[in-house]
Design a protein around this motif. Sequence first.
Motif, short mmCIF file in Angstrom:
data_model
loop_
_atom_site.label_atom_id
_atom_site.label_comp_id
_atom_site.label_asym_id
_atom_site.label_seq_id
_atom_site.Cartn_x
_atom_site.Cartn_y
_atom_site.Cartn_z
N THR B 72 0.83 -1.21 0.00
CA THR B 72 0.00 0.00 0.00
C THR B 72 0.86 1.25 0.00
O THR B 72 1.48 1.52 1.02
N PRO B 73 0.94 1.99 -1.12
CA PRO B 73 0.43 1.63 -2.45
C PRO B 73 1.34 0.57 -3.08
O PRO B 73 2.51 0.46 -2.70
N LEU B 74 0.78 -0.18 -4.02
CA LEU B 74 1.53 -1.29 -4.63
C LEU B 74 2.71 -0.71 -5.42
O LEU B 74 2.53 -0.13 -6.49
N THR B 75 3.90 -0.87 -4.88
CA THR B 75 5.10 -0.29 -5.49
C THR B 75 6.26 -1.25 -5.29
O THR B 75 6.39 -1.84 -4.22
N SER B 76 7.09 -1.41 -6.33
CA SER B 76 8.24 -2.29 -6.17
C SER B 76 9.53 -1.49 -6.25
O SER B 76 9.61 -0.48 -6.95
N TYR B 77 10.52 -1.92 -5.50
CA TYR B 77 11.82 -1.27 -5.45
C TYR B 77 12.90 -2.32 -5.69
O TYR B 77 12.90 -3.35 -5.01
N LEU B 78 13.80 -2.04 -6.61
CA LEU B 78 14.93 -2.95 -6.84
C LEU B 78 15.99 -2.65 -5.80
O LEU B 78 16.53 -1.55 -5.76
N LEU B 79 16.28 -3.61 -4.94
CA LEU B 79 17.26 -3.38 -3.88
C LEU B 79 18.68 -3.62 -4.37
O LEU B 79 19.57 -2.84 -4.13
N THR B 80 18.87 -4.72 -5.06
CA THR B 80 20.20 -5.02 -5.56
C THR B 80 20.09 -6.07 -6.65
O THR B 80 19.09 -6.77 -6.75
N SER B 81 21.12 -6.17 -7.46
CA SER B 81 21.13 -7.18 -8.51
C SER B 81 22.54 -7.74 -8.65
O SER B 81 23.51 -7.10 -8.24
N CYS B 82 22.63 -8.91 -9.23
CA CYS B 82 23.91 -9.60 -9.32
C CYS B 82 23.92 -10.43 -10.60
O CYS B 82 22.94 -11.11 -10.90
N PHE B 83 24.99 -10.34 -11.36
CA PHE B 83 25.09 -11.11 -12.61
C PHE B 83 26.04 -12.27 -12.39
O PHE B 83 27.13 -12.10 -11.83
N VAL B 84 25.63 -13.46 -12.83
CA VAL B 84 26.47 -14.64 -12.66
C VAL B 84 26.65 -15.29 -14.03
O VAL B 84 25.67 -15.48 -14.76
N GLY B 85 27.87 -15.58 -14.38
CA GLY B 85 28.13 -16.23 -15.67
C GLY B 85 29.44 -16.97 -15.61
O GLY B 85 30.12 -17.01 -14.58
N THR B 86 29.83 -17.53 -16.76
CA THR B 86 31.08 -18.28 -16.82
C THR B 86 32.24 -17.30 -16.87
O THR B 86 32.21 -16.35 -17.63
N TYR B 87 33.22 -17.50 -16.06
CA TYR B 87 34.44 -16.68 -16.03
C TYR B 87 34.13 -15.20 -15.82
O TYR B 87 34.75 -14.33 -16.41
N VAL B 88 33.11 -14.92 -15.03
CA VAL B 88 32.79 -13.52 -14.75
C VAL B 88 33.24 -13.21 -13.32
O VAL B 88 32.93 -13.96 -12.40
N PRO B 89 33.98 -12.12 -13.12
CA PRO B 89 34.35 -11.76 -11.74
C PRO B 89 33.11 -11.51 -10.90
O PRO B 89 32.04 -11.20 -11.44
N VAL B 90 33.26 -11.62 -9.62
CA VAL B 90 32.13 -11.40 -8.71
C VAL B 90 32.34 -10.09 -7.96
O VAL B 90 33.47 -9.80 -7.54
#
Lengths: 192, 340
Positions: B72-90
């Motif tokens: 209330t009210p219906l709202t979304s928030y992106l807190l964090t994101s993370c990309f995972v792949g082959t040979y990708v640094p973290v």
Amino acid sequence: MNVHAIESIRRVWIAWPLAALSTLHTALCPAAPPAMRDAATHEQLALQLRQAQQEDPMNRLPTAQGKDPAGKPPADLLSQSDILCFGGMATLVPKHAILLIPKAMAERTRFAAGCSLMGWAEFYAQNRGWITTVEVTREQAEGHEPLAADVTKRFAEAANLVVATYQGGPISVLPPKTPPPASAPQTEKNPP
Amino acid sequence: MRLLALRLVPLVLAACSLASAQTPVYTNFIRQFQTSSGVQWDASVAATGSQLSPLPIDSAGSRFELWTVQATPLTSYLLTSCFVGTYVPVAIVTLHSEDPYGPILRTRADRPFSVNIAVSGLLGGLTDPVSAKSVNLLRYVQSYGLGGTGVNIDRSQATLLTQASITQNGTQTFSYAVTSVPGANRAKVSGEERFSVFTLADYQAPVSQIASSYIQVWPVADGSLAGLTQGQLIRFSLPQVTVTLNDLYPSSTTYVQAYPGNPQLGTLGKTVPGSVLIVNDSVPQSRVLTLKDYDSVFDSEGTWTMELLTVTPFGTDRLAYLSFDVERAINVNGTVTTIE
């Protein structure tokens, strides 16, 4: 009752409103440090910003060049989700995860104000009566393989709303990449 | 019994004068996005803990996004994101504020914050590709505009402020004394600062955001006391006072206090009845309060000071103050004479 007891009761009687007020004040100001200051002004902050810009901590790293790689930011979660809502509860599932919505349940895919939002597992546990899940494979979710024939056949008679899941979690099922064979009756070719 | 009633009155008055907003409730969702296929999977997770995703990582990598949704009210928030792949640094981006509020981190336009960037998986061999040897850290700022709350803003319009290259594994901390969110009046800026880590492009994969996190910045509150003037002489009852409050911090307690004497910052006075306002929200609030029938606070003659204070996780700020004289004693000058 001796004199000391009476005196201690009297002290408590006098002290308790102060203690209660003190508790109330503490509750109102839980993190209030002893120091008090005047609210910061534009002039003070503009000066601070100028100093901060000169001492940018990222300057100690080698500068990276190039165009801003951040293209389009991730779309809003709500725009990428469908809503399931019933009995004061609601949840979000990825778009294209709902495989079937019976007409009688169309209203349950709209968010009703005041509903409490919860994760899929909790919502499903309390709404098994009208939701059926269909486990799909990764290939089916990617649209490389169609859903099993017996599953799609059951959709025609289903009274429940159907959600596609992968290992128990709702998953979007993309349209088939290879169209199914034409269902039109084949005509027998005349022999040459 | 009468004593008991008298002792309860201040508490009842104090309780009645409190105004507070309902605490917002958030529900968290984790989504796994398969880069090449576009498939989305909902990972139901507990509030804390860890688990392995049963959905295999895509050939081009998968992006994991942590969202929090307010009903209330219906709202979304992106807190964090993370990309995972082959040979990708973290990389892990962690922001810190003096305000412990969560899940959306926040601070105020005049307060410091810091960011920790932890990078691992970078290679250093001569034959290793350039994309495996470094990542780029980018700092973005975006204003919400005057009175804005950030709901439905277009984040592609954020301004890239700084970009730097990270070539070594490990954790680095960057501290900022104040925000750089743009705004003409530095006390009134509102917006967000975002720190993102990107990989470098190579022949196998394009540039990918491997970690990102942001902090919201809210303006400094201001307020005024109207109805009394500096140096005014009060002979009878105290006049009605209008308290105007702007941009109160989402987690704050604001009140008016009075004490005898001239203004002295840090003095603890008596709280004026009906002036306490508790805000417990996700965005700043503005209100107008009216104070009347508060004479009981001024129990002596002389100079008094009235202060408008706001208590936040950052401390106590004085928003406004004024002093005036209370002179309610009536002096009767007369003479007594006799006929003698």
